[in-house]
Each structure stands twice: as C-alpha cells, then as structure tokens.
Scaffold this motif. Structure first.
Motif, PDB file in Angstrom:
ATOM      1  N   UNK A 187       0.833  -1.201   0.000  1.00  8.19           N
ATOM      2  CA  UNK A 187       0.000   0.000   0.000  1.00  8.19           C
ATOM      3  C   UNK A 187       0.871   1.255   0.000  1.00  8.19           C
ATOM      4  N   UNK A 188       0.450   2.247  -0.786  1.00  5.19           N
ATOM      5  CA  UNK A 188       1.219   3.488  -0.896  1.00  5.19           C
ATOM      6  C   UNK A 188       0.384   4.716  -0.545  1.00  5.19           C
ATOM      7  N   UNK A 189      -0.804   4.521   0.006  1.00  3.86           N
ATOM      8  CA  UNK A 189      -1.717   5.639   0.234  1.00  3.86           C
ATOM      9  C   UNK A 189      -1.252   6.573   1.349  1.00  3.86           C
ATOM     10  N   UNK A 190      -0.353   6.098   2.234  1.00 11.17           N
ATOM     11  CA  UNK A 190       0.108   6.937   3.340  1.00 11.17           C
ATOM     12  C   UNK A 190       1.504   7.518   3.089  1.00 11.17           C
ATOM     13  N   UNK A 191       1.996   7.377   1.880  1.00 13.83           N
ATOM     14  CA  UNK A 191       3.329   7.876   1.542  1.00 13.83           C
ATOM     15  C   UNK A 191       3.432   9.376   1.813  1.00 13.83           C
ATOM     16  N   UNK A 192       4.447   9.770   2.589  1.00  6.45           N
ATOM     17  CA  UNK A 192       4.690  11.175   2.882  1.00  6.45           C
ATOM     18  C   UNK A 192       3.810  11.762   3.956  1.00  6.45           C
ATOM     19  N   UNK A 193       2.930  10.962   4.560  1.00  3.99           N
ATOM     20  CA  UNK A 193       2.025  11.464   5.592  1.00  3.99           C
ATOM     21  C   UNK A 193       2.559  11.133   6.984  1.00  3.99           C
ATOM     22  N   UNK A 194       2.297  12.023   7.933  1.00  4.29           N
ATOM     23  CA  UNK A 194       2.560  11.704   9.340  1.00  4.29           C
ATOM     24  C   UNK A 194       1.503  10.695   9.790  1.00  4.29           C
ATOM     25  N   UNK A 195       1.954   9.589  10.387  1.00  3.39           N
ATOM     26  CA  UNK A 195       1.020   8.553  10.820  1.00  3.39           C
ATOM     27  C   UNK A 195       1.414   8.036  12.202  1.00  3.39           C
ATOM     28  N   UNK A 196       0.513   7.261  12.806  1.00  2.00           N
ATOM     29  CA  UNK A 196       0.810   6.554  14.051  1.00  2.00           C
ATOM     30  C   UNK A 196       0.634   5.059  13.812  1.00  2.00           C
ATOM     31  N   UNK A 197       1.554   4.288  14.364  1.00  2.16           N
ATOM     32  CA  UNK A 197       1.448   2.828  14.343  1.00  2.16           C
ATOM     33  C   UNK A 197       1.291   2.385  15.787  1.00  2.16           C
ATOM     34  N   UNK A 198       0.164   1.746  16.086  1.00  4.46           N
ATOM     35  CA  UNK A 198      -0.178   1.449  17.481  1.00  4.46           C
ATOM     36  C   UNK A 198      -0.344  -0.057  17.666  1.00  4.46           C
ATOM     37  N   UNK A 199       0.529  -0.648  18.483  1.00  2.00           N
ATOM     38  CA  UNK A 199       0.376  -2.057  18.817  1.00  2.00           C
ATOM     39  C   UNK A 199       1.665  -2.846  18.687  1.00  2.00           C
ATOM     40  N   UNK A 200       1.777  -3.893  19.487  1.00  2.00           N
ATOM     41  CA  UNK A 200       2.843  -4.883  19.337  1.00  2.00           C
ATOM     42  C   UNK A 200       2.174  -6.140  18.812  1.00  2.00           C
ATOM     43  N   UNK A 201       2.343  -6.444  17.522  1.00  2.00           N
ATOM     44  CA  UNK A 201       1.528  -7.478  16.868  1.00  2.00           C
ATOM     45  C   UNK A 201       1.974  -8.906  17.178  1.00  2.00           C
ATOM     46  N   UNK A 202       1.789  -9.307  18.455  1.00  2.00           N
ATOM     47  CA  UNK A 202       1.950 -10.720  18.783  1.00  2.00           C
ATOM     48  C   UNK A 202       0.946 -11.519  17.959  1.00  2.00           C
ATOM     49  N   UNK A 203       1.389 -12.622  17.407  1.00  2.00           N
ATOM     50  CA  UNK A 203       0.471 -13.493  16.685  1.00  2.00           C
ATOM     51  C   UNK A 203      -0.075 -14.567  17.627  1.00  2.00           C
ATOM     52  N   UNK A 204      -1.093 -15.255  17.157  1.00  2.00           N
ATOM     53  CA  UNK A 204      -1.604 -16.388  17.915  1.00  2.00           C
ATOM     54  C   UNK A 204      -0.463 -17.386  18.120  1.00  2.00           C
ATOM     55  N   UNK A 205      -0.282 -17.862  19.349  1.00  2.00           N
ATOM     56  CA  UNK A 205       0.825 -18.770  19.646  1.00  2.00           C
ATOM     57  C   UNK A 205       0.857 -19.988  18.742  1.00  2.00           C
ATOM     58  N   UNK A 206      -0.310 -20.425  18.271  1.00  6.14           N
ATOM     59  CA  UNK A 206      -0.329 -21.621  17.432  1.00  6.14           C
ATOM     60  C   UNK A 206       0.462 -21.404  16.141  1.00  6.14           C
ATOM     61  N   UNK A 207       0.533 -20.143  15.648  1.00  8.14           N
ATOM     62  CA  UNK A 207       1.343 -19.866  14.471  1.00  8.14           C
ATOM     63  C   UNK A 207       2.816 -20.111  14.760  1.00  8.14           C
ATOM     64  N   UNK A 208       3.273 -19.687  15.936  1.00  8.05           N
ATOM     65  CA  UNK A 208       4.664 -19.927  16.314  1.00  8.05           C
ATOM     66  C   UNK A 208       4.922 -21.422  16.488  1.00  8.05           C
ATOM     67  N   UNK A 209       3.967 -22.124  17.100  1.00  9.19           N
ATOM     68  CA  UNK A 209       4.143 -23.551  17.333  1.00  9.19           C
ATOM     69  C   UNK A 209       4.243 -24.325  16.012  1.00  9.19           C
ATOM     70  N   UNK A 210       3.302 -24.068  15.110  1.00 10.80           N
ATOM     71  CA  UNK A 210       3.292 -24.793  13.838  1.00 10.80           C
ATOM     72  C   UNK A 210       4.509 -24.442  12.986  1.00 10.80           C
TER      73      UNK A 210
END
Length: 444
Positions: free
Chosen positions: A339-362
C-alpha cells in the motif's frame, strides 16, 4: 550487490536481500531480463508489469466469467484446495463452447493461452508468489518482490466435522476417512502433531467433497506437515503446509520484512543473506516504548493513547480499527504490504503485533525445532535481539523465541514503512515496546 548476484549467483542458492522500505527494490527489477518476477498479489503483479522496461509476459489474473455459476464453481474449487479442478472447468468451457456465451469461451481461450505462453517464453514472466512456486517456468532466475514466507509456510484451518460430513457408502473411502477422524479426535489439545501421511484415493475424495458440497480445504490438510487441535474449539484443527523453493533456480528475495531467522532454519547452507538495512532516512520515526501495546495492554490504555495520537492516521490491529476514528481503513497488522496511500504522511502505528501462539508452534515444528507446549512456555524476560536489550513477553525456548520476535518485527516494519520515511519528511509515531532499528528516538 543485486547485479553481482544476477551475474554470478549460483543455481540452488537463495539470496535474501534485507532492505529498508522505499529503497527502490521494485524499480531495480524493472530492467531485469529472462527472469521470473513474483509479487504477493495480482494487483502488485500488474503494477510491476506496468513499470517494466524490458520485454515480459504477465500470468493471467483470476478468470471472471459472465456466467455467475461458473464463477461460483471456480471459487468453490479453490476454497477446498482443488485448483486442478478449476483449471479443468476452464478447459471444459472451451471444449463445450456451444453451452456458454462467446465472451466466456473467449475468456477461457485467452486464459489458457496466457498460461501456455508463460511456460514457453524466454522473456520475463511477471507473476504471483504462489504461481511462481507451482508454475512450470524454464527460467533460471526467480526474484520474489516482498517476502514469500506465507506461501512457503501456510497456516490454515479445517474442522473434524468436515470429515464427518464426508462419510459415504464407498467402503474403501469410508475406511480412510474414518482413520483421519479417529486420528484427529484422539489428538491432544494444543499439541503439535506430525501428519501421519494419510493414505486416501484422491479422485474418490474429490467426488465425495463435491457431492457433499464441502466448504473446507481438506486437501491441503491431507498433504500438510503438522497439525494442532484448538484448545478452545474441540472441532477446529490448525495445520501448516510446508512448501519448498525450487533447487534448480537462482532465487532472490527482496524484502524489508523477511524474517532472517526463519529462513536460516528453513534453508541452511542454501541461504545467503545480504543486509542493507541501516540507511539514513529523510523522515523520522519516534517510538514510545513505555506501554507494551499488545492487544490486552492496548485495551487497558486505549483512551490515553487515542488522545495522545489525536488526528493522525492510525495503523493498528484489525480488531481495533473501528475504535480509532482515524484508522487507515484498508490496512492493519498483517495486511500492509504494497500500500502506498500513506506515503509522505505523518502517521501513528499502534500495537505490538503478537500473533496467535499456534502460528509460532506450527512454524517452529515445520522448521524442525523441538519444544514442549505448556503454561510456562512464555514469560517476561530481559532479552537481546537485533542489537537491543529489552524486557519482553516471549518464549523461553531459545530457538522458538527468534521466530516469534522476527514475525513481530516484520509486521511492525511493514506498518511503519507505509509512510516511506526513507524518501519523505513524514514523521511516524510508534506505540510498542518492541524496539525497531529504524527508530530515530525512543521515548519511555
């Protein structure tokens, strides 16, 4: 570095270019010759094709017929894991042209012709990640624009009840299906189990699935590497399909987010890592690390963070998008690439994207890591990763932990990269306790 790999790279080797976002990796591909160039989606594939400066052919997009029943049948075959049946349907439209409209017949003819051209051409082929893995292309060089990991280690779901629906009068098929059902029901909850390679007549299973109008991908499950029974839903099975990169080609992966630790486990001596990540940016990334901003942490601190962000566009978890008035509608963690829609814009990224543990296990089991799943598998530890020392809730297992951290880092970098701070004056505010090397300033 890229030109050197193109000229001197060995067949069978995988060259992973770890790059900052917006450094121009896609642009460098537009001058390639006699190569396969693969993107994550058809839309991105077509964007690259429009920018190419050398001769090329483009693999066809998903065919869309005027006849809605054809489209429904095609999508059904794909959803249950039968792409070969979808292709048979296309050929059937051509061979029984008198039944269908002339436009549908011509669409099928064009689709087949484009696929055949890709198999025989010496020109560049522009295609998708999945087609690059399955396509019978003769070129020696295969370049992945963006990380193809989701196509190499694909995590899916199936239900035990889906197999129960397949019970049939066919005694031979019945015995095979019963074996699968018994194996799944007997499996322990939340434990990763190696698929025992079920023996089953595929053609008969296809007929049974279609006749029962099954709506689940049972065929990929049968060929999967490992599975895990959901601890909260006894009927639900998660599984991982492990695919290989072709050994007869020189493979290049160009990505800002490819998890190096996973590729090292997967490829061993085949992998050559070329890291060009620490590049001075034109914009600025400010990271606020006091709060964890995991899903649970964000829930308790949501109003405070929302007020601090103000009117900035926000990229966050899918489940929180409706709660931020300025959330970027088309993006969320895990869905930011391209995606390029936010190019050059001030933005906020909020969150620590832990995945479901089962993804790590598999993922871990598919990579050959030995570990036990229990309540003490994760804890809050002081750890070292990517040049930082910090406190983080992570796996104790020293081989599983880098997989977890690498995947979290990948999702964060993709989100932050949407502002294109390398080439623009944009300012990105990141709310997460997972430190990024691209950050110019940390505020606790």
């Amino acid at each position: 570095k890229f030109d050197d790999v193109i000229s001197n790279g060995e067949l069978g080797k995988v060259y992973l270019f770890s790059l900052p976002t917006a450094i121009g990796k896609t642009e460098i591909l537009t001058s390639l010759e006699n190569s396969i160039i693969a993107s994550p989606t058809n839309d991105l594939k077509n964007e690259i094709a429009a920018r190419m400066k050398t001769q090329h052919v483009v693999s066809p997009d998903q065919i869309i017929f005027e006849n809605d029943s054809l489209n429904i049948t095609m999508m059904y075959y794909y959803s249950i894991g039968l792409p070969q049946k979808a292709m048979e349907l296309v050929y059937n439209v051509v061979s029984n042209g008198f039944i269908y409209s002339s436009n549908d017949v011509q669409a099928a003819i064009d689709y087949i012709a484009k696929n055949e051209t890709c198999k025989t051409t010496d020109e560049n082929i522009i295609t998708t990640h999945r087609r690059a893995l399955f396509g019978d292309y003769k070129h020696d060089t295969l370049v992945f624009d963006e990380d193809p990991l989701q196509s190499l280690l694909e995590i899916k779901k199936v239900r035990i009840s889906d197999f129960i629906k397949l019970k049939t009068d066919n005694s031979k098929l019945q015995n095979s299906i019963s074996t699968i059902i018994e194996t799944l029901i007997a499996s322990e909850f939340n434990q990763v189990i190696q698929n025992p390679s079920f023996t089953i007549d595929t053609e008969e299973l296809i007929d049974a699935a279609i006749s029962k109008n099954l709506n689940s991908n049972i065929f990929d499950f049968i060929g999967s590497a490992y599975f895990l029974r959901d601890i909260k839903d006894a009927d639900l099975i998660h599984y991982v399909v492990k695919r290989s990169l072709p050994e007869s080609k020189r493979i290049i992966i160009m990505s800002a987010t490819a998890p190096i630790e996973i590729y090292q486990k997967m490829l061993g001596d085949r992998l050559v890592v070329i890291t060009l990540g620490d590049v001075q940016q034109k914009g600025k990334i400010i990271q606020y690390t006091k709060r964890s901003c995991s899903r649970n942490g964000l829930e308790s601190q949501f109003e405070i963070i929302r007020d601090e962000i103000g009117e900035l566009p926000v990229i966050t978890f899918k489940g929180f998008k409706s709660r931020f008035p300025n959330a970027v509608k088309e993006m969320h963690f895990g869905n930011c690439s391209g995606y390029d829609t936010q190019k050059g814009k001030d933005i906020a990224v909020v969150g620590t994207p832990h995945r479901n543990n089962l993804e790590y296990y598999l993922t871990g089991k598919a990579l050959g890591i030995d570990f036990e799943i229990n309540e003490k598998a994760m804890s809050f530890n002081e750890i070292s990763f990517n040049g930082f020392e910090f406190n983080f809730n992570c796996f104790i297992n020293p081989e599983l932990r880098p997989i977890q951290l690498a995947l979290i880092q990948s999702d964060l970098i993709q989100a932050v990269g949407r502002a294109r701070t390398l080439r623009t004056n944009a300012i990105v505010k990141v709310y997460s306790n997972f430190p990024l090397r691209d950050a110019d300033e940390f505020i606790y």
